[in-house]
Design a protein around this motif. Structure first.
Motif, short mmCIF file in Angstrom:
data_model
loop_
_atom_site.label_atom_id
_atom_site.label_comp_id
_atom_site.label_asym_id
_atom_site.label_seq_id
_atom_site.Cartn_x
_atom_site.Cartn_y
_atom_site.Cartn_z
N ARG A 252 0.82 -1.20 0.00
CA ARG A 252 0.00 0.00 0.00
C ARG A 252 0.86 1.26 0.00
N ALA A 253 1.93 1.23 0.78
CA ALA A 253 2.80 2.40 0.84
C ALA A 253 3.45 2.68 -0.51
N ILE A 254 3.87 1.61 -1.20
CA ILE A 254 4.52 1.80 -2.49
C ILE A 254 3.50 2.23 -3.55
N MET A 255 2.31 1.61 -3.53
CA MET A 255 1.27 1.98 -4.49
C MET A 255 0.87 3.44 -4.36
N LYS A 256 0.80 3.90 -3.12
CA LYS A 256 0.39 5.29 -2.89
C LYS A 256 1.37 6.26 -3.54
N ARG A 257 2.65 5.87 -3.54
CA ARG A 257 3.66 6.72 -4.16
C ARG A 257 3.64 6.65 -5.68
N SER A 258 3.29 5.47 -6.22
CA SER A 258 3.43 5.28 -7.66
C SER A 258 2.18 5.62 -8.46
N GLN A 259 0.99 5.60 -7.83
CA GLN A 259 -0.25 5.78 -8.59
C GLN A 259 -0.28 7.14 -9.30
N GLY A 260 0.05 8.20 -8.60
CA GLY A 260 0.05 9.52 -9.22
C GLY A 260 1.03 9.62 -10.37
N GLN A 261 2.17 8.91 -10.24
CA GLN A 261 3.15 8.95 -11.31
C GLN A 261 2.69 8.19 -12.54
N PHE A 262 1.91 7.11 -12.35
CA PHE A 262 1.36 6.40 -13.50
C PHE A 262 0.35 7.27 -14.23
#
Length: 654
Positions: A252-262
């Motif tokens: 969850r922590a990693i997804m939160k960081r990467s979603q906006g970048q995708f």
């Protein structure tokens, strides 16, 4: 209607802005760029992952029967795969008992056996029962074969569900585009729209194809394996479960960081596509003004930005896999140690521990697979958001069902106190009234931005008036279906539009049911016949996508023939001769004269020589008609028309 929608610009002040756009490489927030090096700003705000993923999944509802079959097959396949290690553990126990039993003297009581094998079914003096072991192995082989067959069938059905979903999404987007108002296309760079229709939908398709099967199988495997683990040893199962919340928190922590970048990655892709499309469309213009270097620099900047957000999205989401592998390996070591202690104490058999270790791998592998799929899933959902934004865009108001379809044959057009503006704070047309009598040729002239093209856009209902009304033959155009209105209006634009196909097909575009003789008659009347016979295949000559194998004048004659074939009640000619040479202009004018016969015509022109014979000339300035009359009448009084005429034809004093 004889051709696709008219000039989409908001008045002539939006025409030919390709060069102007190069002066503003950084478009203001909220406004699209125009021309080469234009493009819309990249929005950073995205919909949340959960609602977007649910909406994407909801699009599979029409195939819910297949989806249920997929789930059922998946459950059976996973259950079979999950029982394999348990059955294989029984084979291990048979080998272990036989190996120990052969080394123990016959008649040794069970109480004298070591704790690790006491109560495990060891028979002193009896070796390995290879027949029983063989039967167990054959059973395992049959279980795994059945599971694989069901898994293949599950994948086949799931592939159909995914492809049907994407098929419907493409169809919905196509239908949506046809329902969008012209203003949407005015505000959206073409490359950005193409990116949503092509790149984003393709990415959704690939994401669903690659992730759905693995995610579904992985989640069901986790449930089935967890049940088997609790069956073997609740203590070891609890130890294994410790890794689940840790894995979820990390993911969850990693997804939160990467979603906006995708999301930024795919928006940047759309902007780069818009830049490339506009630069290539205006390639000649860019070269003429020596702006290649600036185009290259802008492309490099956008490409670098796309690289930055793409690298960030892939790198951050790529951390999920190694993190999950690390957690899984730590969990594996803990279970191996605890399991060995349980075997030594006689609480578990060696086969149970072997099966549990396999289940541990089967338990962590799906979690790792799900984690590795999250970067693809995030990318696909980000693309789906962009497609949903297009599908949610406000549509052109639908025609009421009760509208009639009157036959427009007289062609009297009346503007009654019409007011219109593209932007609320920028007035364009206020309280305009005029009447075009049946059979008249009405010419509209005026400086750029006066509102000439806007008038015909309003007649075609590409935009609706803000106040007043427009009638044709006494019928308010809002009281008839748009398709019926446009179907009785012919239009010839300054920018010729031809599709890749034969000359015959291009002429017949506005009337697909026309016979071959009808097409030939339209071609003869509009002088297409003069050049067609010089082509290698005549009317069957294939025009390429840009129509580059025909001259500008020949392309214009083909579009005039297309309008002629539709036999419209009302004709609109928008700068139809501005891009051809003088000799070709004579042919085009003769063709247009034949086309205007016995029908009301609106002619927008900058070349005043082309409208001398018009029945009525309207001179527009700032959205208002400042003068009207015939050519001779307007020249007699020193007004706006006379100034325009003198600026074009008066000799320069030397």
């Amino acid at each position: 209607m004889s051709v696709p929608p008219a000039d989409t610009s908001k008045g002539e002040n939006h025409k030919g802005k390709a060069l102007e756009a190069t002066e503003r490489i950084e478009a203001p927030v909220g406004g699209p760029g125009r021309g080469p090096m234009g493009g819309g700003m990249v929005g950073q705000k995205a919909m949340t992952f959960g609602p977007s993923a649910k909406r994407l999944a909801a699009r599979m509802r029409p195939d819910r029967s297949r989806a249920l079959a997929v789930v059922g097959l998946g459950v059976v396949s996973v259950v079979l795969m999950s029982t394999g290690p348990r059955i294989l553990g029984h084979a291990t126990d048979l080998v272990f008992r036989g190996f120990i039993g052969r080394q123990v003297p016959v008649g040794t009581p069970q109480s004298e056996l070591p704790d690790a094998v006491r109560g495990q079914g060891v028979v002193p003096g009896q070796g390995v029962d290879f027949t029983a072991v063989g039967n167990v192995l054959l059973l395992v082989l049959a279980v795994y074969a059945a599971a694989s067959l069901l898994g293949w069938l599950q994948g086949y059905l799931l592939n159909g569900v995914v492809q049907n979903t994407v098929y419907r999404m493409r169809a919905d987007v196509e239908e949506k585009i046809n329902r969008l108002p012209l203003g949407y296309f005015d505000r959206s760079p073409r490359g950005e729209l193409l990116s949503r229709v092509t790149n984003d939908i393709d990415n959704v398709s690939q994401t669903l194809q690659q992730t759905m099967s693995q995610l579904l199988t992985s989640l069901m495997t986790v449930i089935a394996v967890l049940g088997m683990m609790f069956w073997i040893s609740p203590l070891l199962a609890l130890v294994a479960l410790v890794s689940v919340p840790v894995s979820l928190l990390v993911t969850r922590a990693i997804m939160k960081r990467s979603q906006g970048q995708f999301v930024a990655q795919w928006r940047r892709t759309g902007k780069l596509n818009a830049l490339v499309e506009e630069s290539f469309s205006g390639h000649a213009l860019v070269k003429v003004f020596g702006r290649q270097g600036e185009v290259e620099r802008t492309f490099a900047e956008e490409n670098d930005e796309l690289y930055r957000v793409s690298f960030g999205a892939q790198f951050v989401s790529g951390l999920i896999m190694p993190a999950m592998m690390f957690i899984g390996n730590v969990n594996y070591v803990v279970i191996a140690v605890v399991g060995a202690l349980r075997v030594s104490s006689g609480s578990l058999s060696l086969g149970d521990v072997q099966a549990f270790v396999q289940y541990t791998r089967q338990f962590t592998q799906p979690l790792t697979t799900v984690a590795s799929m999250m970067n693809l899933l995030q990318s696909g959902v980000a693309s789906a958001e962009r497609v949903f934004e297009l599908l949610d865009a406000p549509e052109e108001p639908a025609d009421p069902a009760a509208l009639t379809t009157p036959a427009l044959r007289r062609g009297e057009v009346a503007f009654e106190a019409v007011s219109f503006r593209y932007d609320e704070d920028r007035p364009l047309i206020d309280d305009l009234s005029l009447v075009a009598r049946p059979g008249q040729t009405v010419a509209i002239v005026g400086p750029t931005g006066a509102g000439k093209t806007t008038l015909v856009n309003l007649v075609m209902r590409f935009y609706d008036v803000d106040a007043g009304r427009i009638t044709i033959d006494g019928v308010d155009i809002t009281a008839m279906p748009r398709s019926a209105l446009r179907g009785q209006i012919g239009m010839v634009l300054q920018d010729t539009w031809l599709f890749e196909g034969t000359i015959h097909d291009n002429i017949a575009y506005g009337r697909p049911d026309a016979s071959h003789e009808d097409v030939l008659e339209a071609a003869r009347a509009t002088f297409v016949e003069r050049f067609v016979h010089s082509l290698p295949d005549g009317y069957d000559t294939v025009i390429d996508e840009e129509g580059s194998n025909l001259s500008a004048g020949e392309r214009q004659l083909v579009t005039i023939a297309r309008a002629f074939l539709t036999d419209p009640a009302l004709l609109i000619l928008d700068e139809a001769t501005s891009s051809v040479d003088t000799r070709t202009e004579l042919l085009v004018q003769h063709a247009m004269a034949a086309l205007r016969t016995d029908r009301t015509s609106f002619v927008i022109a900058h070349r005043l020589s082309t409208i001398r014979d018009a029945d009525l000339i309207l001179v527009m300035e700032d959205g208002a008609i400042v003068e009207q009359g015939t050519h001779d009448e307007l020249l007699e009084r020193p007004g706006a028309y006379a100034r325009l005429y003198q600026s074009q034809f008066a000799a320069v004093a030397t």
